[in-house]
Motif scaffolding. Structure first.
Motif, PDB file in Angstrom:
ATOM      1  N   THR A  84      18.389 -43.028  73.677  1.00  0.00           N
ATOM      2  CA  THR A  84      18.458 -44.487  73.682  1.00  0.00           C
ATOM      3  C   THR A  84      19.750 -44.960  74.328  1.00  0.00           C
ATOM      4  OG1 THR A  84      19.488 -44.496  71.513  1.00  0.00           O
ATOM      5  CG2 THR A  84      17.101 -44.737  71.568  1.00  0.00           C
ATOM      6  N   SER A  85      19.759 -46.243  74.695  1.00  0.00           N
ATOM      7  CA  SER A  85      20.971 -46.877  75.189  1.00  0.00           C
ATOM      8  C   SER A  85      20.924 -48.339  74.774  1.00  0.00           C
ATOM      9  CB  SER A  85      21.064 -46.747  76.711  1.00  0.00           C
ATOM     10  OG  SER A  85      22.239 -47.340  77.182  1.00  0.00           O
ATOM     11  N   TYR A  86      21.816 -48.732  73.870  1.00  0.00           N
ATOM     12  CA  TYR A  86      21.791 -50.091  73.336  1.00  0.00           C
ATOM     13  C   TYR A  86      22.678 -51.050  74.116  1.00  0.00           C
ATOM     14  CZ  TYR A  86      19.458 -48.051  69.324  1.00  0.00           C
ATOM     15  OH  TYR A  86      18.581 -47.391  68.520  1.00  0.00           O
ATOM     16  N   ASN A  87      23.724 -50.539  74.717  1.00  0.00           N
ATOM     17  CA  ASN A  87      24.691 -51.393  75.394  1.00  0.00           C
ATOM     18  C   ASN A  87      24.602 -51.223  76.905  1.00  0.00           C
ATOM     19  OD1 ASN A  87      25.648 -52.205  72.865  1.00  0.00           O
ATOM     20  ND2 ASN A  87      27.056 -50.472  72.776  1.00  0.00           N
ATOM     21  N   HIS A  88      25.111 -52.186  77.624  1.00  0.00           N
ATOM     22  CA  HIS A  88      25.093 -52.140  79.091  1.00  0.00           C
ATOM     23  C   HIS A  88      26.023 -51.059  79.644  1.00  0.00           C
ATOM     24  CE1 HIS A  88      28.566 -54.593  78.067  1.00  0.00           C
ATOM     25  NE2 HIS A  88      29.045 -54.310  79.260  1.00  0.00           N
ATOM     26  N   ASN A  89      26.942 -50.558  78.851  1.00  0.00           N
ATOM     27  CA  ASN A  89      27.900 -49.552  79.333  1.00  0.00           C
ATOM     28  C   ASN A  89      27.444 -48.124  79.051  1.00  0.00           C
ATOM     29  OD1 ASN A  89      28.273 -49.434  76.597  1.00  0.00           O
ATOM     30  ND2 ASN A  89      30.458 -49.905  76.628  1.00  0.00           N
ATOM     31  N   GLY A  90      26.212 -47.901  78.649  1.00  0.00           N
ATOM     32  CA  GLY A  90      25.691 -46.558  78.421  1.00  0.00           C
ATOM     33  C   GLY A  90      25.898 -46.049  77.008  1.00  0.00           C
ATOM     34  N   ASN A  91      26.508 -46.836  76.167  1.00  0.00           N
ATOM     35  CA  ASN A  91      26.760 -46.450  74.778  1.00  0.00           C
ATOM     36  C   ASN A  91      25.482 -46.676  73.966  1.00  0.00           C
ATOM     37  OD1 ASN A  91      27.597 -46.536  72.014  1.00  0.00           O
ATOM     38  ND2 ASN A  91      29.687 -46.889  72.694  1.00  0.00           N
ATOM     39  N   ASN A  92      25.152 -45.744  73.068  1.00  0.00           N
ATOM     40  CA  ASN A  92      23.935 -45.914  72.279  1.00  0.00           C
ATOM     41  C   ASN A  92      24.208 -45.984  70.767  1.00  0.00           C
ATOM     42  OD1 ASN A  92      24.504 -43.225  71.747  1.00  0.00           O
ATOM     43  ND2 ASN A  92      22.416 -42.521  72.060  1.00  0.00           N
ATOM     44  N   VAL A  93      25.390 -46.416  70.369  1.00  0.00           N
ATOM     45  CA  VAL A  93      25.716 -46.554  68.952  1.00  0.00           C
ATOM     46  C   VAL A  93      25.205 -47.900  68.448  1.00  0.00           C
ATOM     47  CG1 VAL A  93      27.565 -46.657  67.252  1.00  0.00           C
ATOM     48  CG2 VAL A  93      27.741 -45.068  69.165  1.00  0.00           C
ATOM     49  N   ASP A  94      24.355 -47.864  67.445  1.00  0.00           N
ATOM     50  CA  ASP A  94      23.862 -49.075  66.784  1.00  0.00           C
ATOM     51  C   ASP A  94      24.672 -49.228  65.498  1.00  0.00           C
ATOM     52  OD1 ASP A  94      22.500 -51.177  65.705  1.00  0.00           O
ATOM     53  OD2 ASP A  94      20.609 -50.102  65.434  1.00  0.00           O
ATOM     54  N   LEU A  95      25.568 -50.187  65.477  1.00  0.00           N
ATOM     55  CA  LEU A  95      26.498 -50.353  64.365  1.00  0.00           C
ATOM     56  C   LEU A  95      25.771 -50.622  63.048  1.00  0.00           C
ATOM     57  CD1 LEU A  95      29.457 -50.288  63.622  1.00  0.00           C
ATOM     58  CD2 LEU A  95      29.567 -52.721  64.104  1.00  0.00           C
ATOM     59  N   ASP A  96      24.694 -51.401  63.080  1.00  0.00           N
ATOM     60  CA  ASP A  96      23.943 -51.674  61.852  1.00  0.00           C
ATOM     61  C   ASP A  96      23.326 -50.394  61.284  1.00  0.00           C
ATOM     62  OD1 ASP A  96      24.521 -54.382  61.944  1.00  0.00           O
ATOM     63  OD2 ASP A  96      22.731 -54.851  63.120  1.00  0.00           O
ATOM     64  N   LYS A  97      22.772 -49.557  62.160  1.00  0.00           N
ATOM     65  CA  LYS A  97      22.192 -48.291  61.709  1.00  0.00           C
ATOM     66  C   LYS A  97      23.272 -47.374  61.148  1.00  0.00           C
ATOM     67  CE  LYS A  97      19.767 -44.165  63.294  1.00  0.00           C
ATOM     68  NZ  LYS A  97      20.589 -43.337  62.445  1.00  0.00           N
ATOM     69  N   GLU A  98      24.410 -47.319  61.805  1.00  0.00           N
ATOM     70  CA  GLU A  98      25.501 -46.455  61.341  1.00  0.00           C
ATOM     71  C   GLU A  98      26.017 -46.907  59.978  1.00  0.00           C
ATOM     72  OE1 GLU A  98      26.239 -43.651  62.812  1.00  0.00           O
ATOM     73  OE2 GLU A  98      24.895 -44.087  64.480  1.00  0.00           O
ATOM     74  N   MET A  99      26.125 -48.201  59.769  1.00  0.00           N
ATOM     75  CA  MET A  99      26.586 -48.708  58.478  1.00  0.00           C
ATOM     76  C   MET A  99      25.559 -48.416  57.383  1.00  0.00           C
ATOM     77  SD  MET A  99      29.573 -49.665  59.093  1.00  0.00           S
ATOM     78  CE  MET A  99      30.104 -50.570  57.662  1.00  0.00           C
ATOM     79  N   ALA A 100      24.269 -48.503  57.711  1.00  0.00           N
ATOM     80  CA  ALA A 100      23.231 -48.167  56.739  1.00  0.00           C
ATOM     81  C   ALA A 100      23.265 -46.673  56.414  1.00  0.00           C
ATOM     82  CB  ALA A 100      21.860 -48.552  57.277  1.00  0.00           C
ATOM     83  N   ASP A 101      23.452 -45.836  57.450  1.00  0.00           N
ATOM     84  CA  ASP A 101      23.574 -44.390  57.231  1.00  0.00           C
ATOM     85  C   ASP A 101      24.806 -44.066  56.397  1.00  0.00           C
ATOM     86  OD1 ASP A 101      21.274 -43.891  58.638  1.00  0.00           O
ATOM     87  OD2 ASP A 101      22.300 -43.232  60.469  1.00  0.00           O
ATOM     88  N   LEU A 102      25.886 -44.793  56.631  1.00  0.00           N
ATOM     89  CA  LEU A 102      27.114 -44.596  55.867  1.00  0.00           C
ATOM     90  C   LEU A 102      26.884 -44.892  54.385  1.00  0.00           C
ATOM     91  CD1 LEU A 102      30.201 -43.991  56.196  1.00  0.00           C
ATOM     92  CD2 LEU A 102      30.506 -46.456  56.352  1.00  0.00           C
ATOM     93  N   ALA A 103      26.198 -45.991  54.092  1.00  0.00           N
ATOM     94  CA  ALA A 103      25.905 -46.343  52.701  1.00  0.00           C
ATOM     95  C   ALA A 103      24.984 -45.307  52.054  1.00  0.00           C
ATOM     96  CB  ALA A 103      25.278 -47.730  52.638  1.00  0.00           C
TER      97      ALA A 103
END
Length: 131
Positions: A84-103
């Motif tokens: 996947t790629s979420y951002n225009h710069n090639g980054n695919n980190v979804d902050l909402d998903k990461e925060m949910a995974d963290l919890a």
């Protein structure tokens, strides 16, 4: 640490998995704005298989019994998510998903710690003679 059963060893391996998952999540969150960074994840199957390989043993009491050997895992533990790629710069980190995974990982870790504490409290009770 092997006291009376493999339970504490298995809980220790589960804590190792949770720690590795925490590191992957924190790397993803810290690199949320890094161009071309690909999110990391922990492959539970390979961690679980390596735990089984280390903790399960069997003794053959008869030559007619089947051999019991764990199949060593060849998969990598930490994997990059390149699909996947979420951002225009090639980054695919979804902050909402990461925060949910963290919890979710925090809840998992807390449950493991409670279980380890319960095992040690049981051992203390046995050592004290039930008092």
């Amino acid at each position: 640490m092997k006291l009376f059963s493999n339970t504490i060893t298995t809980l220790e391996k589960a804590l190792d998995y949770s720690s590795l998952k925490q590191k992957a999540i924190s790397q993803n969150i810290s690199n949320v704005d890094t161009p071309n960074y690909k999110a990391k994840d922990v492959n539970f199957k390979s961690v679980f298989q390596s735990t089984l390989d280390q903790t399960i043993t069997a003794n053959r009491t008869d030559a007619r019994h089947y051999q019991f050997q764990g199949v060593p895992s060849t998969q990598k533990t930490i994997i990059n998510r390149n699909d996947t790629s979420y951002n225009h710069n090639g980054n695919n980190v979804d902050l909402d998903k990461e925060m949910a995974d963290l919890a979710k990982n925090q809840i998992y870790y807390n449950a493991l710690i409670e279980r380890v504490n319960g095992k040690f409290n049981s051992l203390q009770t046995v050592i004290r003679g039930g008092k």
